[in-house]
Structure formats: structure tokens, C-alpha cells
Design a protein around this motif. Structure first.
Motif, PDB file in Angstrom:
ATOM      1  N   LEU A 299       0.818  -1.217   0.000  1.00 55.70           N
ATOM      2  CA  LEU A 299       0.000   0.000   0.000  1.00 55.70           C
ATOM      3  C   LEU A 299       0.853   1.270   0.000  1.00 55.70           C
ATOM      4  N   LEU A 300       2.125   1.120   0.356  1.00 64.00           N
ATOM      5  CA  LEU A 300       3.015   2.274   0.452  1.00 64.00           C
ATOM      6  C   LEU A 300       3.691   2.504  -0.900  1.00 64.00           C
ATOM      7  N   THR A 301       2.928   3.058  -1.809  1.00 67.42           N
ATOM      8  CA  THR A 301       3.396   3.294  -3.173  1.00 67.42           C
ATOM      9  C   THR A 301       4.441   4.412  -3.193  1.00 67.42           C
ATOM     10  N   PRO A 302       5.208   4.519  -4.280  1.00 68.92           N
ATOM     11  CA  PRO A 302       6.258   5.528  -4.347  1.00 68.92           C
ATOM     12  C   PRO A 302       5.728   6.953  -4.131  1.00 68.92           C
TER      13      PRO A 302
ATOM     14  N   GLU B 283      19.013  14.366  -2.486  1.00 64.96           N
ATOM     15  CA  GLU B 283      18.957  15.624  -3.246  1.00 64.96           C
ATOM     16  C   GLU B 283      18.428  15.466  -4.673  1.00 64.96           C
ATOM     17  N   ASP B 284      18.603  14.305  -5.296  1.00 61.75           N
ATOM     18  CA  ASP B 284      18.326  14.197  -6.725  1.00 61.75           C
ATOM     19  C   ASP B 284      17.205  13.237  -7.126  1.00 61.75           C
ATOM     20  N   ALA B 285      16.787  12.368  -6.231  1.00 59.35           N
ATOM     21  CA  ALA B 285      15.733  11.416  -6.606  1.00 59.35           C
ATOM     22  C   ALA B 285      14.438  12.166  -6.906  1.00 59.35           C
ATOM     23  N   THR B 286      13.706  11.679  -7.900  1.00 64.31           N
ATOM     24  CA  THR B 286      12.407  12.289  -8.222  1.00 64.31           C
ATOM     25  C   THR B 286      11.262  11.465  -7.645  1.00 64.31           C
ATOM     26  N   THR B 287      11.532  10.194  -7.363  1.00 67.01           N
ATOM     27  CA  THR B 287      10.558   9.354  -6.675  1.00 67.01           C
ATOM     28  C   THR B 287      11.273   8.590  -5.571  1.00 67.01           C
ATOM     29  N   PHE B 288      10.516   8.230  -4.558  1.00 65.03           N
ATOM     30  CA  PHE B 288      11.077   7.532  -3.397  1.00 65.03           C
ATOM     31  C   PHE B 288      10.273   6.268  -3.147  1.00 65.03           C
ATOM     32  N   GLU B 289      10.983   5.141  -3.065  1.00 65.64           N
ATOM     33  CA  GLU B 289      10.369   3.838  -2.819  1.00 65.64           C
ATOM     34  C   GLU B 289      10.555   3.506  -1.345  1.00 65.64           C
TER      35      GLU B 289
ATOM     36  N   ASN C  82       6.190   4.293   8.202  1.00 62.05           N
ATOM     37  CA  ASN C  82       4.962   3.907   7.504  1.00 62.05           C
ATOM     38  C   ASN C  82       3.850   4.934   7.722  1.00 62.05           C
ATOM     39  N   THR C  83       3.739   5.428   8.941  1.00 63.01           N
ATOM     40  CA  THR C  83       2.725   6.457   9.237  1.00 63.01           C
ATOM     41  C   THR C  83       3.000   7.728   8.459  1.00 63.01           C
ATOM     42  N   MET C  84       4.264   8.151   8.436  1.00 66.28           N
ATOM     43  CA  MET C  84       4.620   9.349   7.671  1.00 66.28           C
ATOM     44  C   MET C  84       4.398   9.117   6.171  1.00 66.28           C
ATOM     45  N   TRP C  85       4.688   7.905   5.717  1.00 71.60           N
ATOM     46  CA  TRP C  85       4.519   7.580   4.299  1.00 71.60           C
ATOM     47  C   TRP C  85       3.050   7.717   3.907  1.00 71.60           C
ATOM     48  N   LYS C  86       2.174   7.174   4.743  1.00 67.98           N
ATOM     49  CA  LYS C  86       0.740   7.269   4.479  1.00 67.98           C
ATOM     50  C   LYS C  86       0.294   8.731   4.465  1.00 67.98           C
ATOM     51  N   GLN C  87       0.841   9.516   5.381  1.00 73.15           N
ATOM     52  CA  GLN C  87       0.534  10.949   5.418  1.00 73.15           C
ATOM     53  C   GLN C  87       0.988  11.606   4.106  1.00 73.15           C
ATOM     54  N   ALA C  88       2.193  11.261   3.674  1.00 70.90           N
ATOM     55  CA  ALA C  88       2.749  11.856   2.445  1.00 70.90           C
ATOM     56  C   ALA C  88       1.915  11.500   1.220  1.00 70.90           C
ATOM     57  N   LEU C  89       1.370  10.296   1.201  1.00 70.66           N
ATOM     58  CA  LEU C  89       0.533   9.890   0.057  1.00 70.66           C
ATOM     59  C   LEU C  89      -0.701  10.770  -0.100  1.00 70.66           C
ATOM     60  N   SER C  90      -1.104  11.408   0.994  1.00 73.89           N
ATOM     61  CA  SER C  90      -2.297  12.265   0.930  1.00 73.89           C
ATOM     62  C   SER C  90      -1.964  13.712   0.551  1.00 73.89           C
ATOM     63  N   LEU C  91      -0.683  14.019   0.407  1.00 75.46           N
ATOM     64  CA  LEU C  91      -0.287  15.397   0.086  1.00 75.46           C
ATOM     65  C   LEU C  91      -0.332  15.649  -1.414  1.00 75.46           C
TER      66      LEU C  91
END
Length: 167
Positions: A87-90, A131-137, A158-167
Motif C-alpha cells: 500500500l506504500l506506493t512511491p 537531493e536528486d531522486a524524483t521518486t522515493f520507494e 509507515n505512518t509518515m509515508w501514508k501521510q505523504a501519500l495524501s499530500l
């Protein structure tokens, strides 16, 4: 024409009969139409009808089974973790960096932590990722190292990742 409604508590199934002489097995209880409708709505809402006629909470997922009065997830810890990781997509660069800011982290302080890595190659790879990645796995080795540098546990990431997915 008389309609009779039956419910099987063991199997959580229903039977409707238009035959006034119909007698189902002992496991069936006759209920009125109102009770039938309530039970049907409960079952369709993924609830279990208990022996006393009350309902369980809805079944949390298809992985849960009703055991001893509780919904129990039948998966192993490894299976649960693997399912959660799917569920934790890039994340985009913006999402990744924004979630740190929103959780009180200073981006310059994170870079400073990366610059403290002793091994030159590891430091440079991690810095390029930062500094240079455009996506994060989520399962990227450099990301896992950054989380460790910041003292973040897996569940916090994981909690922060889920939060980031909603941004």
C-alpha cells in the motif's frame, strides 16, 4: 400466501418459504420479516449475528475470521507487513520532503546527518538519493538508512509515508 422466514445462526444463512408446511432442520430458527430484514442488513454489512441476536462489529478485512467472539487476522506478521508495504506506493520528491517538514524535521538538519556518514560511497549514494531522486520507494536501502539516522522506527516511517501519500 403466507411467507415464512428462517435463519441459520451457524452458517449465517437465510431461507424463505412460501410453503406453510415447510420444516427446515433443527439448526434453523423461524424469524419474523422485520428480524429477517435486520439480520440480512447485518450480514450484508459484514457482521456476524450472535446467538443472542445482537451483531458483531463489521469484519475488518477478508483476512479476518470470527473466533471466540473476536475478529482475528489470520495472516502471519510477515504477511501483514508485506500487505501493508504494497500500500506504500512511491512518493514524489515533493511529498517525501514535505512530510518531513510537516512532522517538524529541518531539511538542512537531515542533510547534515547524511553528511556525517563515515563511508564515502554510502554517504554520496545517500546524498544523491536525498537531493536528486524524483521518486522515493519505501523499501529503498538509502531511505531505510536515512530513517535509521533520524531514529525513526518502521511504524513511524509507515505512518509518515501514508501521510505523504495524501499530500
Amino acid at each position: 400466501m403466507q411467507v415464512r422466514y428462517f435463519f441459520n445462526q451457524t452458517d449465517q444463512t437465510f431461507n424463505i418459504s412460501f410453503d406453510p408446511d415447510f420444516l427446515p432442520g433443527e439448526e434453523w430458527q423461524e424469524v419474523d420479516q422485520e428480524k429477517h430484514d435486520q439480520y440480512l442488513e447485518a450480514v450484508n454489512s459484514r457482521k456476524i449475528i450472535l446467538a443472542d441476536g445482537t451483531f458483531s462489529d463489521p469484519r475488518p478485512s477478508n483476512y479476518h475470521a470470527w473466533e471466540n467472539g473476536n475478529w482475528i487476522d489470520q495472516r502471519t506478521e510477515e504477511q501483514i507487513k508485506a500487505s501493508e508495504m504494497k500500500l506504500l506506493t512511491p512518493l514524489t520528491r515533493r511529498q517525501f520532503r514535505m512530510v518531513f517538514v510537516l512532522n517538524g524535521y529541518d531539511l538542512d538538519a537531515i542533510k547534515a546527518k547524511i553528511l556525517e556518514i563515515e563511508d564515502i560511497q554510502t554517504r554520496q549514494i545517500t546524498l544523491v538519493e536525498w537531493e536528486d531522486a524524483t521518486t522515493f520507494e519505501r523499501d529503498n536501502a538509502s531511505l531505510i538508512m536515512m530513517a535509521e539516522l533520524l531514529g525513526l522506527e518502521d511504524d513511524q516511517v509507515n505512518t509518515m509515508w501514508k501521510q505523504a501519500l495524501s499530500l
